[in-house]
Enzyme design. Structure first.
Site, short mmCIF file in Angstrom:
data_model
loop_
_atom_site.label_atom_id
_atom_site.label_comp_id
_atom_site.label_asym_id
_atom_site.label_seq_id
_atom_site.Cartn_x
_atom_site.Cartn_y
_atom_site.Cartn_z
NE ARG A 10 66.19 25.21 -0.26
CZ ARG A 10 66.12 26.29 -1.03
NH1 ARG A 10 66.57 27.45 -0.60
NH2 ARG A 10 65.58 26.22 -2.24
N GLY A 97 49.19 22.74 2.35
CA GLY A 97 48.93 24.04 2.95
C GLY A 97 49.01 25.17 1.96
CG PHE A 126 47.85 23.53 8.37
CD1 PHE A 126 47.19 22.32 8.34
CD2 PHE A 126 48.66 23.87 7.30
CE1 PHE A 126 47.32 21.45 7.26
CE2 PHE A 126 48.80 23.01 6.22
CZ PHE A 126 48.13 21.81 6.19
CG HIS A 153 48.44 36.73 5.30
ND1 HIS A 153 47.08 36.98 5.28
CD2 HIS A 153 48.59 35.46 5.73
CE1 HIS A 153 46.44 35.88 5.68
NE2 HIS A 153 47.33 34.95 5.94
CE LYS A 157 47.91 34.58 1.93
NZ LYS A 157 48.32 33.17 1.79
#
Length: 264
Positions: A10, A97, A126, A153, A157
């Site tokens: 999600r 990740g 990635f 970012h 985060k």
């Protein structure tokens, strides 16, 4: 056909990973692991109406009931290590990740991977372009050792500096001697103004709404500067790297930290 479980479907990255599994003909999504909605189907949610796979809240039960080759984990640092350990116990190869792993975590997980003779990949980033940015920066550091990193970012985060910034600093550190940058008597009028210190390099973290993932590595030399920059404009930019990791993890019998180790 590689059988995949996605943890964190999600989330924004998880959503794209689910779509990757649907799009790629050699991948099949067999289940997802979420923090809630145990026993429901992913197709119960409008954004996944065509993805009819079961939702589990317990990863151990998911692996016990499903035949799984690869776990794609895109959750949070609090769960990443635990999920990898469960995957190893069930003979599942993890592609993770999530950032925030300590050096000790990496060492412990590498030992587990090698004991089980299973491949595992932890990727701070990635995006293929970001991996090239890190490799180019490592090369530049041989000739321009004065360097600072600015990473930006989104404001949701959790960790700072980012895993990409730390990995970049680690790669650069392999090519330069630790050194103090700036004036010997410089003073921070406000604590943290000069950013985090990694062997004399400064790392600056920006967190703002509207950002995705951005990093600039700045090198300074006599009469010149060099800037190496990468921008991820949306989370689809990470999916080619996720696919690369899935393909490569099936060939490994140890843990690889960073996609740069898979790119010549």
């Amino acid at each position: 056909m590689t059988r995949i479980v996605v943890a964190g479907p999600r989330g924004k990255m998880g959503y794209e990973a689910v779509q990757l599994c649907i799009k790629e003909q050699d991948l099949t999504l067999v289940a997802v692991v979420d923090s809630k909605h145990d026993g429901m189907r992913l197709s119960d949610f409008p954004e996944f109406s065509d993805v009819d796979v079961p939702i589990y809240t317990e990863m151990d039960r998911c692996f016990s009931e499903q035949n799984v080759d690869v776990l794609v984990d895109l959750t949070t640092p609090a769960f990443g290590k635990k999920h990898m350990e469960i995957a190893f116990l069930h003979g599942v190869r993890p592609v993770v990740g999530t950032t925030g792993f300590s050096d000790q975590d990496i060492s412990d997980l590498t030992r587990l991977a090698e004991e089980k003779q299973l491949g595992a990949i932890i990727a701070p980033n990635f995006a293929i372009g970001a991996i090239l940015m890190m490799k180019f920066s490592q090369l530049a550091a041989r000739y321009m050792p004065d360097v600072e990193i600015i990473e930006q970012h989104h404001d949701q985060k959790l960790d700072a500096p980012s895993g990409t910034a730390l990995k970049t600093a680690q790669l650069i550190a392999q090519e330069r001697q630790p050194k103090h940058q700036g004036h010997e008597q410089e003073v921070e009028e406000r604590a943290g103004a000069r950013g985090a210190d990694y062997e004399g390099m400064r790392i600056h973290s920006v967190r703002l709404p509207g950002r995705v993932a951005h990093q600039e590595v700045l090198f300074g030399g006599e009469g010149q500067t060099l800037s190496i920059k990468h921008d991820s404009l949306n989370r689809k930019s990470f999916m080619p790297g996720v696919k690369l990791a899935i393909d490569q993890v099936l060939k490994l019998e140890t843990l690889v930290y960073g996609l740069e180790n898979l790119i010549d």
